[in-house]
Design a protein around this motif. Structure first.
Motif, PDB file in Angstrom:
ATOM      1  N   GLN A 152       0.850  -1.185   0.000  1.00 56.69           N
ATOM      2  CA  GLN A 152       0.000   0.000   0.000  1.00 56.69           C
ATOM      3  C   GLN A 152       0.890   1.242   0.000  1.00 56.69           C
ATOM      4  N   ALA A 153       0.430   2.277  -0.698  1.00 55.97           N
ATOM      5  CA  ALA A 153       1.194   3.516  -0.740  1.00 55.97           C
ATOM      6  C   ALA A 153       0.954   4.388   0.479  1.00 55.97           C
ATOM      7  N   HIS A 154      -0.274   4.349   0.996  1.00 56.63           N
ATOM      8  CA  HIS A 154      -0.660   5.217   2.110  1.00 56.63           C
ATOM      9  C   HIS A 154      -1.379   4.382   3.166  1.00 56.63           C
ATOM     10  N   ARG A 155      -1.141   4.720   4.413  1.00 58.32           N
ATOM     11  CA  ARG A 155      -1.753   3.942   5.496  1.00 58.32           C
ATOM     12  C   ARG A 155      -3.283   3.969   5.434  1.00 58.32           C
ATOM     13  N   ASP A 156      -3.864   5.028   4.859  1.00 50.98           N
ATOM     14  CA  ASP A 156      -5.322   5.086   4.747  1.00 50.98           C
ATOM     15  C   ASP A 156      -5.867   3.990   3.840  1.00 50.98           C
ATOM     16  N   GLU A 157      -5.045   3.486   2.918  1.00 43.90           N
ATOM     17  CA  GLU A 157      -5.490   2.420   2.022  1.00 43.90           C
ATOM     18  C   GLU A 157      -5.801   1.130   2.765  1.00 43.90           C
ATOM     19  N   VAL A 158      -5.105   0.895   3.862  1.00 41.57           N
ATOM     20  CA  VAL A 158      -5.303  -0.350   4.604  1.00 41.57           C
ATOM     21  C   VAL A 158      -6.736  -0.439   5.118  1.00 41.57           C
ATOM     22  N   ASP A 159      -7.273   0.675   5.575  1.00 40.73           N
ATOM     23  CA  ASP A 159      -8.642   0.680   6.090  1.00 40.73           C
ATOM     24  C   ASP A 159      -9.659   0.359   5.005  1.00 40.73           C
ATOM     25  N   ALA A 160      -9.316   0.614   3.733  1.00 40.46           N
ATOM     26  CA  ALA A 160     -10.247   0.353   2.632  1.00 40.46           C
ATOM     27  C   ALA A 160     -10.259  -1.113   2.219  1.00 40.46           C
ATOM     28  N   LEU A 161      -9.287  -1.898   2.675  1.00 36.76           N
ATOM     29  CA  LEU A 161      -9.216  -3.308   2.302  1.00 36.76           C
ATOM     30  C   LEU A 161     -10.262  -4.138   3.040  1.00 36.76           C
ATOM     31  N   ASP A 162     -10.710  -5.197   2.375  1.00 35.00           N
ATOM     32  CA  ASP A 162     -11.523  -6.178   3.089  1.00 35.00           C
ATOM     33  C   ASP A 162     -10.694  -6.758   4.239  1.00 35.00           C
ATOM     34  N   PRO A 163     -11.349  -7.117   5.349  1.00 36.22           N
ATOM     35  CA  PRO A 163     -10.589  -7.617   6.514  1.00 36.22           C
ATOM     36  C   PRO A 163      -9.645  -8.763   6.178  1.00 36.22           C
ATOM     37  N   GLU A 164     -10.020  -9.609   5.221  1.00 38.19           N
ATOM     38  CA  GLU A 164      -9.180 -10.753   4.889  1.00 38.19           C
ATOM     39  C   GLU A 164      -7.829 -10.331   4.294  1.00 38.19           C
ATOM     40  N   LEU A 165      -7.767  -9.139   3.736  1.00 39.85           N
ATOM     41  CA  LEU A 165      -6.528  -8.688   3.091  1.00 39.85           C
ATOM     42  C   LEU A 165      -5.669  -7.794   3.970  1.00 39.85           C
ATOM     43  N   SER A 167      -4.329  -8.335   6.739  1.00 41.10           N
ATOM     44  CA  SER A 167      -3.214  -9.026   7.391  1.00 41.10           C
ATOM     45  C   SER A 167      -1.983  -9.121   6.495  1.00 41.10           C
ATOM     46  N   ILE A 168      -2.161  -8.956   5.165  1.00 43.23           N
ATOM     47  CA  ILE A 168      -1.008  -9.037   4.269  1.00 43.23           C
ATOM     48  C   ILE A 168      -0.626  -7.651   3.731  1.00 43.23           C
ATOM     49  N   ALA A 169      -1.249  -6.593   4.246  1.00 43.83           N
ATOM     50  CA  ALA A 169      -0.983  -5.233   3.766  1.00 43.83           C
ATOM     51  C   ALA A 169       0.291  -4.671   4.394  1.00 43.83           C
ATOM     52  N   TRP A 170       1.139  -4.101   3.564  1.00 42.87           N
ATOM     53  CA  TRP A 170       2.370  -3.449   4.004  1.00 42.87           C
ATOM     54  C   TRP A 170       2.407  -2.050   3.418  1.00 42.87           C
ATOM     55  N   THR A 171       2.448  -1.041   4.251  1.00 42.18           N
ATOM     56  CA  THR A 171       2.497   0.343   3.784  1.00 42.18           C
ATOM     57  C   THR A 171       3.949   0.726   3.558  1.00 42.18           C
ATOM     58  N   LEU A 172       4.336   0.774   2.277  1.00 44.84           N
ATOM     59  CA  LEU A 172       5.736   0.987   1.924  1.00 44.84           C
ATOM     60  C   LEU A 172       5.971   2.262   1.122  1.00 44.84           C
ATOM     61  N   GLY A 173       4.908   2.956   0.722  1.00 43.75           N
ATOM     62  CA  GLY A 173       5.067   4.160  -0.070  1.00 43.75           C
ATOM     63  C   GLY A 173       4.802   3.908  -1.543  1.00 43.75           C
ATOM     64  N   ASP A 174       5.162   4.893  -2.360  1.00 39.20           N
ATOM     65  CA  ASP A 174       4.871   4.857  -3.797  1.00 39.20           C
ATOM     66  C   ASP A 174       6.130   5.228  -4.574  1.00 39.20           C
ATOM     67  N   PRO A 175       6.565   4.367  -5.498  1.00 39.08           N
ATOM     68  CA  PRO A 175       7.812   4.670  -6.224  1.00 39.08           C
ATOM     69  C   PRO A 175       7.695   5.898  -7.113  1.00 39.08           C
ATOM     70  N   MET A 176       6.513   6.119  -7.710  1.00 36.62           N
ATOM     71  CA  MET A 176       6.372   7.265  -8.604  1.00 36.62           C
ATOM     72  C   MET A 176       6.390   8.574  -7.821  1.00 36.62           C
ATOM     73  N   SER A 357       1.043   9.176  -0.712  1.00 38.87           N
ATOM     74  CA  SER A 357       2.007   8.333  -0.006  1.00 38.87           C
ATOM     75  C   SER A 357       2.164   8.808   1.430  1.00 38.87           C
ATOM     76  N   SER A 358       2.142   7.868   2.353  1.00 35.95           N
ATOM     77  CA  SER A 358       2.443   8.205   3.745  1.00 35.95           C
ATOM     78  C   SER A 358       3.880   7.829   4.102  1.00 35.95           C
ATOM     79  N   GLU A 359       4.656   7.392   3.076  1.00 33.15           N
ATOM     80  CA  GLU A 359       6.077   7.075   3.268  1.00 33.15           C
ATOM     81  C   GLU A 359       6.905   7.771   2.196  1.00 33.15           C
ATOM     82  N   PRO A 360       6.762   9.102   2.045  1.00 43.07           N
ATOM     83  CA  PRO A 360       7.492   9.780   0.966  1.00 43.07           C
ATOM     84  C   PRO A 360       8.999   9.632   1.126  1.00 43.07           C
TER      85      PRO A 360
END
Length: 397
Positions: A152-165, A167-176, A357-360
């Motif tokens: 995930q690019a931003h920590r806010d994206e994790v909240d938008a995921l279905d609960p099943e996903l 657990s595998i979400a990693w907020t690492l930022g955005d290369p672009m 991105s929350s990891e600029p």
């Protein structure tokens, strides 16, 4: 852990680890290429192969990879054969990943995941659509996630995921985002490389693909720009989504020819499109990722054919479409450009890019650390850096 539940042993051959870069389309290729370059240049103890995965738009990928001289393995041989050579895979799309046995790191191929799932053709009964890339229909196959790590690019994206996903979400930022930010001080150099003359202004126009996009909903806009804006004061460069090139083929180029003869220039679909965005005085665009990334630049923004129903309500992209002023068919173009360049107008969306991105600045280091942890190999001591942007080749008249 493999698909049958066993732990995956990281393979090693004469001290060398191997990874796989899974490429579906040109957008996923241009997303993964700088990541591959960053990883490959830093550690000669990890070798990387490429594979072209199934996708309706994957035809140009083989040429993209051949031009860069990398090793490409057959998808059919890979899925039918012994995959134990590979300790990890990188991907920026979804199709076919459930057939891979090694841990997969899946990265979004654009800015965030903020559109509705596409509406398919056919006569079937319409069903509720979901936010693209966030549901179990996207990330789960027969009771198991298709990726081990969902970036995930931003920590806010994790909240938008279905609960099943989640657990595998990693907020690492955005290369672009990081490539944009790292090249902002090269704006004047890019303008010179793009032959923007002294006193001239650059208008960069972007279109995504799909049923609704600038190119399909307002195809005459490019011609209006090059005919209504005085050529001694303005230049116009267009960035068209690669899928438009491969969906329309020669018809697209033929449609552009009258505008090309009037001075329009167009970025080739597999080149570094951020350069004319960073160099621009104005960016006109629809609801696609390129326009969203333009919020990291110094350009004044103006929406054109922004299709609000395609964007998930309440998302950062939706907010962008609400805040940025729009160009209408009735507007006098130059007057509208001057109006939206006013500082009071630009302040309305001044912080819109922060939600990308929350990891600029940290994507390269974060991804490299994760890859080496998965491969169980020591990380290099040199700094993790994405490669520099290159000035694109432009199609001219």
């Amino acid at each position: 852990m493999t698909r049958d539940g066993r732990d995956w042993e990281v393979p090693e051959l004469k001290g060398i680890r191997a990874g796989l870069v899974v490429v579906h389309t040109i957008p996923s290729a241009t997303r993964l290429w700088p990541i591959y370059c960053m990883l490959a240049q830093a550690n000669s103890g990890v070798v990387w192969d490429f594979v072209v995965a199934p996708d309706r738009y994957n035809a140009p990928v083989l040429r993209f990879l051949a031009d860069r001289g990398v090793v490409v393995v057959s998808w059919e041989d890979l899925v039918k054969g012994d995959q134990r050579r590979y300790g990890i895979a990188l991907a920026a799309a979804r199709d076919g990943l459930e057939l891979l046995r090694m841990p997969v790191i899946q990265i979004a191929h654009g800015a965030l995941r903020e559109k509705w799932t596409p509406l398919s053709a056919g006569a079937g009964v319409l069903m509720p659509r979901t936010r693209y890339g966030t549901g179990v229909d996207f990330g789960v196959h027969q009771g198991r996630t298709v990726a081990r790590y969902l970036v995930q690019a931003h920590r806010d994206e994790v909240d938008a995921l279905d609960p099943e996903l989640r657990s595998i979400a990693w907020t690492l930022g955005d290369p672009m985002v990081d490539q944009f930010d790292g090249h902002l001080d090269m704006r004047e150099s890019f303008r010179a490389d793009l032959d923007i003359g002294c006193g001239q202004r650059l208008v960069t126009v972007t279109s995504t693909a799909g049923r609704h996009c600038l190119w399909r909903d307002w195809p005459e806009l490019l011609h209006r720009l090059v005919t209504e804006l005085p050529q001694h004061r303005y230049q116009v460069i267009a960035i068209l989504h690669p899928h438009l090139w491969y969906a329309f083929g020669e018809d697209l180029l033929n449609a552009l020819r009258p505008s090309l003869r009037r001075g329009l220039r167009v970025v080739r679909p597999d080149d570094d499109w951020p350069v004319p965005v960073i160099a621009a005085d104005w960016v006109l665009g629809d609801h696609g990722s390129v326009f969203h990334y333009a919020t990291r630049s110094s350009a004044a923004l103006l929406t054109a054919a922004f299709h609000h129903p395609s964007v998930y309500p309440g998302s950062a992209r939706s907010e962008l479409g609400r805040l940025v002023p729009s160009l209408s068919r009735m507007d006098q173009i130059e007057a509208r450009l001057i109006e939206v360049a006013h500082p009071d107008v630009r302040r309305l969306y001044a912080h819109a890019g922060e939600r990308l991105s929350s990891e600029p600045g940290a994507f390269a280091a974060n991804v490299r650390r994760l890859v080496h942890d998965v491969l169980k190999v020591r990380e290099p001591t040199v700094s993790a850096c994405l490669p520099p942007l290159e000035v694109p080749r432009l199609i001219t008249g």
